[in-house]
Design a protein around this motif. Sequence first.
Motif, PDB file in Angstrom:
ATOM      1  N   GLY A 174       0.120  15.658   1.614  1.00  0.00           N
ATOM      2  CA  GLY A 174      -0.031  14.957   2.887  1.00  0.00           C
ATOM      3  C   GLY A 174       0.507  13.547   2.862  1.00  0.00           C
ATOM      4  O   GLY A 174      -0.012  12.672   3.553  1.00  0.00           O
ATOM      5  N   GLY A 175       1.544  13.324   2.068  1.00  0.00           N
ATOM      6  CA  GLY A 175       2.135  11.984   2.038  1.00  0.00           C
ATOM      7  C   GLY A 175       1.286  10.975   1.285  1.00  0.00           C
ATOM      8  O   GLY A 175       1.543   9.779   1.324  1.00  0.00           O
TER       9      GLY A 175
ATOM     10  N   ILE B 293      -8.295   5.707   3.312  1.00  0.00           N
ATOM     11  CA  ILE B 293      -9.612   5.104   3.530  1.00  0.00           C
ATOM     12  C   ILE B 293     -10.725   6.138   3.580  1.00  0.00           C
ATOM     13  O   ILE B 293     -11.836   5.897   3.130  1.00  0.00           O
ATOM     14  CB  ILE B 293      -9.575   4.245   4.805  1.00  0.00           C
ATOM     15  CG1 ILE B 293      -8.707   3.020   4.504  1.00  0.00           C
ATOM     16  CG2 ILE B 293     -10.960   3.829   5.223  1.00  0.00           C
ATOM     17  CD1 ILE B 293      -8.692   1.996   5.564  1.00  0.00           C
ATOM     18  N   ASP B 294     -10.435   7.273   4.117  1.00  0.00           N
ATOM     19  CA  ASP B 294     -11.497   8.277   4.195  1.00  0.00           C
ATOM     20  C   ASP B 294     -11.516   9.210   3.007  1.00  0.00           C
ATOM     21  O   ASP B 294     -12.558   9.775   2.684  1.00  0.00           O
ATOM     22  CB  ASP B 294     -11.330   9.095   5.489  1.00  0.00           C
ATOM     23  CG  ASP B 294     -11.428   8.224   6.715  1.00  0.00           C
ATOM     24  OD1 ASP B 294     -10.785   8.542   7.727  1.00  0.00           O
ATOM     25  OD2 ASP B 294     -12.138   7.201   6.654  1.00  0.00           O
TER      26      ASP B 294
ATOM     27  N   ASP C 146      -0.311   2.101   9.957  1.00  0.00           N
ATOM     28  CA  ASP C 146      -0.295   3.563   9.948  1.00  0.00           C
ATOM     29  C   ASP C 146      -0.476   4.067   8.530  1.00  0.00           C
ATOM     30  O   ASP C 146      -1.110   5.086   8.295  1.00  0.00           O
ATOM     31  CB  ASP C 146       1.081   4.084  10.443  1.00  0.00           C
ATOM     32  CG  ASP C 146       1.450   3.517  11.789  1.00  0.00           C
ATOM     33  OD1 ASP C 146       2.590   3.031  11.935  1.00  0.00           O
ATOM     34  OD2 ASP C 146       0.597   3.552  12.686  1.00  0.00           O
ATOM     35  N   ARG C 147       0.118   3.348   7.613  1.00  0.00           N
ATOM     36  CA  ARG C 147       0.013   3.717   6.203  1.00  0.00           C
ATOM     37  C   ARG C 147      -0.510   2.523   5.421  1.00  0.00           C
ATOM     38  O   ARG C 147      -0.281   1.377   5.784  1.00  0.00           O
ATOM     39  CB  ARG C 147       1.383   4.121   5.656  1.00  0.00           C
ATOM     40  CG  ARG C 147       1.754   5.562   5.945  1.00  0.00           C
ATOM     41  CD  ARG C 147       2.892   6.047   5.063  1.00  0.00           C
ATOM     42  NE  ARG C 147       3.995   5.131   4.973  1.00  0.00           N
ATOM     43  CZ  ARG C 147       4.731   4.945   3.872  1.00  0.00           C
ATOM     44  NH1 ARG C 147       4.447   5.595   2.767  1.00  0.00           N
ATOM     45  NH2 ARG C 147       5.745   4.090   3.872  1.00  0.00           N
ATOM     46  N   VAL C 148      -1.223   2.831   4.361  1.00  0.00           N
ATOM     47  CA  VAL C 148      -1.822   1.777   3.540  1.00  0.00           C
ATOM     48  C   VAL C 148      -1.380   1.942   2.100  1.00  0.00           C
ATOM     49  O   VAL C 148      -1.357   3.061   1.579  1.00  0.00           O
ATOM     50  CB  VAL C 148      -3.365   1.867   3.601  1.00  0.00           C
ATOM     51  CG1 VAL C 148      -3.984   0.933   2.584  1.00  0.00           C
ATOM     52  CG2 VAL C 148      -3.857   1.526   4.987  1.00  0.00           C
TER      53      VAL C 148
ATOM     54  N   ILE D  68      -1.180   5.129  -2.211  1.00  0.00           N
ATOM     55  CA  ILE D  68      -0.488   4.921  -0.939  1.00  0.00           C
ATOM     56  C   ILE D  68      -0.573   6.198  -0.122  1.00  0.00           C
ATOM     57  O   ILE D  68      -0.507   7.311  -0.659  1.00  0.00           O
ATOM     58  CB  ILE D  68       0.984   4.489  -1.161  1.00  0.00           C
ATOM     59  CG1 ILE D  68       1.664   4.181   0.173  1.00  0.00           C
ATOM     60  CG2 ILE D  68       1.761   5.522  -1.942  1.00  0.00           C
ATOM     61  CD1 ILE D  68       3.007   3.486   0.032  1.00  0.00           C
ATOM     62  N   GLY D  69      -0.750   6.013   1.179  1.00  0.00           N
ATOM     63  CA  GLY D  69      -0.847   7.186   2.042  1.00  0.00           C
ATOM     64  C   GLY D  69      -1.168   6.741   3.452  1.00  0.00           C
ATOM     65  O   GLY D  69      -1.216   5.536   3.733  1.00  0.00           O
ATOM     66  N   SER D  70      -1.413   7.688   4.324  1.00  0.00           N
ATOM     67  CA  SER D  70      -1.757   7.297   5.693  1.00  0.00           C
ATOM     68  C   SER D  70      -3.114   6.594   5.648  1.00  0.00           C
ATOM     69  O   SER D  70      -3.925   6.808   4.754  1.00  0.00           O
ATOM     70  CB  SER D  70      -1.835   8.527   6.587  1.00  0.00           C
ATOM     71  OG  SER D  70      -3.000   9.262   6.265  1.00  0.00           O
ATOM     72  N   THR D  71      -3.358   5.772   6.667  1.00  0.00           N
ATOM     73  CA  THR D  71      -4.597   4.982   6.688  1.00  0.00           C
ATOM     74  C   THR D  71      -5.820   5.895   6.607  1.00  0.00           C
ATOM     75  O   THR D  71      -6.745   5.654   5.824  1.00  0.00           O
ATOM     76  CB  THR D  71      -4.663   4.149   7.973  1.00  0.00           C
ATOM     77  OG1 THR D  71      -3.448   3.414   8.082  1.00  0.00           O
ATOM     78  CG2 THR D  71      -5.820   3.198   7.934  1.00  0.00           C
TER      79      THR D  71
END
Lengths: 292, 331, 371
Positions: B314-315, B246-247, B226-228, B239-242
């Motif tokens: 956004g985390g 990635i995008d 969910d997070r990378v 670090i953040g949501s996937t």
Amino acid sequence: MPLGLAVRRAASLAARPAWVRRFARNRLGLLGAFGIAVFLAVGILAPYIEPRPYAEFDLAHRLVGPSTAHLLGTDQFGRDQLSRILYGARISLTVALAGTSIGTVVGMLLGALAGYIGGWVDEAVMRAMDIVLAFPQIVLAIAVAALLGPSIINVIWIIGLLIVPQFARVTRGSVIAVMGLEYVTAARTVGQHERAILFGHVLPNVLGPLVVLASLTIPNAIITEAALSFLGVGVQLPTPSWGNLLSGGNTFLLQAPWLTIFPGIAITLAVLSFNVVGDGLRDALDTSGGHE
Amino acid sequence: MSGEPTLAVSDLAIDLALPDRTIHAVRGLSYDLARGEALGIVGESGSGKTTSALALLGLLPKGVGRVVHGSMRFEGRELVGASTRELQSVRGAGIAMVFQDPLASLNPVMPIGRQISEALGAHKGLSGAAARTRTIDLLAMVGIASPKRRVEDYPHQFSGGMRQRVMLAMALSCEPALLVADEPTTALDVTIQAQILDLLNRLRRELRMTVLIISHDLGVVADVADRVAVMYAGRIVEIGSTNEVIDRPRHPYTIGLLQSIPRLDRPRTSELSSIEGGPPDLSKPLRGCPFRPRCAWAIQRCEDTDPSLEPVGGGHSVACWVKPHQPDAVP
Amino acid sequence: MTAVQTAAPAVSRSQPHEPLLAVDGLRVWFPVRRGVLRRRVGWVKAVDDVNFHLSTGKTLGVVGESGAGKTTVARAIVRIQPITAGAVRLAGMDLGALHGAELRRARRQVQMIFQDPYGSLDPRQTVGDILAEPLAVHGLVPRVGREARVAELLELVGLEPDHADRYPRELSGGQRQRVGIARAIAVQPALIVCDEPVSSLDVSIQAQVINLLTRLQRELGLSYVFIAHDLAVVRHIADRVAVMYLGRIVESGPVESVYSHPAHPYTVALLSAALPIEATARRRKRIILPGEIPSPDRPPTGCSFHPRCWLRTRLGNPEICERESPQLRSVAGSEAVACHFAERTSEFDQTATAAHDPLRSGPSPSGGAAA
């Protein structure tokens, strides 16, 4: 000469002080190396540094303990123990080193042939080695000594014989392992001749561990010689070797323990020195070029 | 979700003491892992990702690996400096680990059924018939056909993918609160990797597991997590949501990485953009940002001061003074 | 640099209509022996009837998983693996018929880059020695000129001349692989077989090495057979691709066409399993093949893929798949595919290929894929 190339390649390690540096960091190894140096020096210089000729009788001072005149005492004929031990070093080490050298070289050649050629040559050589290994070492040694007669030269042959199978096996295994490595395949792909591959790629990479093995085999050879001489089938009196000094002292163990103790200490120290250096070399040469 | 994170790593630093030099493999690693979450750690060799994972269970090579400072709290309990006994109680039922090479992790002379039953015995107090039944259930759960028969087989009788399933079964046998998977599919073929990742995702959903997945492969991490968190030179640089990372990557390393991977989903280009140079030598002291020598966006400040993680909304947090946007952002 | 660029290649360029490399009916079978007397009881057909052509300056990608036989094919082409049947012809010359000195000479024309950057370099040789060896073996450069040529080669692959004095253990993985590449181009070959050259490298280094390979291909007029398991890498570097499964080619054709319109169900599954990074592609359903990759010594009957074939399942398990091994044939839009039902693949394929075709992207329809 291809063999020279192989040795030069292997010695390319010597050009790089990395392994020397690594070895130098090993205190115990350095101590062992020093010990070996001392023993070798003693062996070479024995005739010049012995206080008395080793065979000289001194009937007035038989079975005398350590004293200023005789630093390590005398035996039943009044012969100076120190001189005999010094000379014994010469004999024992010569025998051990010569025997190991012969055994190592023959064993390596046989093993390399077996590993490189494979097929029935491999089978034939290895079964021959198995036959030699099937005999308990001492029994084989005594039998051969009985056949050939006890003498220094024969002891050297016997020690060589005992060492050959072990080296043949290890060399064969190493050769087969290295031949499976990709850089050997790469050399073939590039178009290198088979002989050049054997001497230029396979042997140099196999020699390293074998040198270590050889240095660890020498102490065994010393002990084997001692055992054979102790049993009376090795070096014959009056030529002193550490082994026959031990057996000579056996009879007088209670009266004159120094006849046994000092040769024993000499053997122990020599063996330890070689062992420790062998260990150190193994650790220092362990440049598998590892990746994390 | 309860408030307490399952795993809270804070400013972790680990040194590897080699004979001729000391490598500062992990240099201030911090992250939280909430219950039920799947966090992926991505990094190349030398990033420190595997070292940090090994440290969790006290598996650093003895005499070589050492936690220098920082904390790792698992369900509130401090793992740094914990005694062997305390770690034993955490291993298995608390944290279970799956490694890259199952052949090395399984005892080759013991049937796998017995290996799993052993774990069950040690942590769940099960024995005999109960353990065997549970073992067979576990094997079925991880998708091993004919589990009753396979229970008696030895590791070498399984293929790579199957062995990894057995490892998963063993890891899950004690119902751990946290599953750590270190490069679980790296040694597997592509179609088998798909199977294992599918299994992992399914198990995660069904058992509501918390997962820490570590890989050099962004695709693997993107599939599970969910997070990378992207690691470079011993710490997290982004670090953040996937989806976010990635995008919409914001760290030059992440951007470079994403652009240098040949993609099936993009048109063929004549040349892959690549990141120049190589990772820094962690045995030497670093000044400023460790990525600076390879960075196209570096400014003076990057040379002087090492950036720390700062939120960008956004985390999503990034450790970079410039925080560039990806040049050809995916629409 | 200029000296290398204008130097004549080892073999004259083949005629436009004649392929540089022609592999016909290649079979590599290993005997299975049992018993004390080592009787042959069967064969492991590592490579079974592989055919392909490669034109000058082009790249053929060979993809597949374990047991596909791709490394065996690579080694057979370079003649370090004995062939059981078939022929490998380089510019018309049958490599299999050569021996001894002739073979060694021919080796100048086809070289190999190996997968393992750590194992493929002799740890006891300096980089300079490693690169000088091929020059010496083929008498390409007199002893005096070797150092200069080695420096040239190092520069070509992006290394410094002073790397020549270093030992492999002092280099990183990427650097070692560059040395391997330099060694391969040292003899100015026409063809280089690359056996998974970037698989062991970090992702950020992979791109550097791939770029190097494509640049060298352009500058030196090289042809590549590029073996890999990573589909995305192959797509980037190859003009044509052959997909192998258990010793056979199951599909081949121009890379874009195979990737966007795969006709063999295995190709579809491979593409599906290649993990995408891009967001919408991540959400799509994947084909998960059941079961294990069969071992080459016990291949399934008929079509070797049939036990795992999702298309077969969809079509109600037709018997022919189990009975008869399909031959490679041309099917509408597809150059060569070995499947009895290749015409129906696109009908049932609702997954992978959608990802990178913007006209077909989006979350999967409810049918989903076989698991």
